[in-house]
Every structure is written in C-alpha cells, then in structure tokens.
Design an enzyme around this catalytic site. Structure first.
Site: not given
Ligand code: BEZ
Length: 190
Positions: A16, A19-20, A95
């Site tokens: 899911f 954001g980017s 990330e």
C-alpha cells in the site's frame, strides 16, 4: 452461484502506497487498485535527510498517523511472488531514513470491494528523523526551502497533490500545503 463458503484467505502480496509510491512506484506490479486504510491519516511529519533534504536542512515527507476518525486513500499494488522480496529489499533501503514495514488492511472500491492484506511503510514518532506537527506556515516554508539528492521537496509535494487529484481524493492537509507552497514560489519570483 450463491455459496455459504467463507472467503478464501488470499496469498497475494500487496503493498500500500500513500506517498511517493502513488506517483512513482519504481517497481513492476501485476495490478494497481485505489484503496483506503481506515484509522490512519497522511501527514508531512517525517523529516527527509536523504531524499528531499539534507542532514543540515531536512525536508518533509509523508507518514501515516493513527487517528480513529480518519481514513487515508492511496494505491495498492499486487506484486508477483517471485519479485516481491527484491522489491521490499529495495524499498527497505530507499526508506531507511526512519521507516518501517507495517501490515495494514486496505479496502478497494472496484466493482466488488475487497479487503487486501497489505504491507506499507510508516515512520513512527520514535524514529530519529521524525519531526512531528508544525503550523502550516512553518511546514510550507520548510518544504519550499528544501532540496536533496532526489530533487526538491516542492516537487515531491506537487507530484503527490497531482496524483491525489487524479484519484479524486480529498486531502485537506496536502492541498493546503500545496496552496501555501505555490504562494511562496510566486512571492519569491516577484
Ligand atoms: C508511500 O507509501 O508512498 C511511502 C511512504 C513513505 C515511505 C515509503 C513509501
């Protein structure tokens, strides 16, 4: 055919994005669905030292914040089983600035709604790069001023706002920031 059988547990692998990942997934997928996670809201409360800012001047990127009164619409991607590990390894690296994986149920609204078991990335308040809430004027100034190896923080905000409009998602937080940062950009030109 009508059946009383319980729905089958699915082994599909879904990620899911809120954001980017909505506008730049950077990986191959089998299926893309708009989906909603209940009880969470999208906020520009995570610092970015390595993508949209620097250690000296961190930018701001989104995370999910728990709020029982809210829901967050994003995009769910179904991954091929033989590519999923490499995709998650690459995202773990991309990330690494404070995000961790979380399992979340996301509901689609296709012809037949489905509840998907997804994995997502969130930055919790206890991570080293977390910045937390601030007045809109402060958030906007910070976004307008920040730039990092992945580009300007403004581009990140504007791409996200455009992607949400395409999905017909209302997100007051994102759209208010977009409006303020556009004003700052105009003001800096005059
Ligand atoms: C995303 O869902 O787009 C995302 C947000 C923060 C970190 C990684 C992915």
């Amino acid at each position: 055919m009508v059946t009383n059988k319980a729905p089958q547990a699915t082994t599909d692998i879904w990620i899911f994005g809120y954001g980017s990942l909505i506008w730049r997934p950077d990986f191959e997928y089998l299926e893309r669905q708009t989906a909603v996670v209940e009880g969470w809201t999208r906020r520009f409360w995570q610092g970015s030292h390595d993508h949209r800012g620097t250690p000296n001047q961190p930018g701001r990127v989104v995370t999910l914040i728990q709020d029982a009164t809210q829901a967050c619409t994003g995009v769910a991607y179904r991954l091929a089983a033989d590519t999923a590990k490499d995709i998650f390894d690459a995202l773990d690296y991309r990330e690494k600035n404070g995000y961790e994986r979380l399992e979340l149920a996301a509901t689609t609204n296709e012809p037949t709604p489905r509840v998907l078991n997804t994995l997502t990335y969130i930055a919790t308040p206890d991570n080293f790069a977390y910045l937390g809430p601030a007045p809109v004027a402060e958030l906007s100034q910070q976004i307008a001023a920040s730039i990092g190896p992945s580009g300007t923080n403004t581009e990140y905000l504007f791409e996200l706002a455009d992607a949400l409009r395409k999905l017909e998602v209302q997100d007051a937080h994102v759209f208010e920031l977009e409006q303020q940062v556009r004003k700052l950009a105009l003001a800096s030109r005059s």
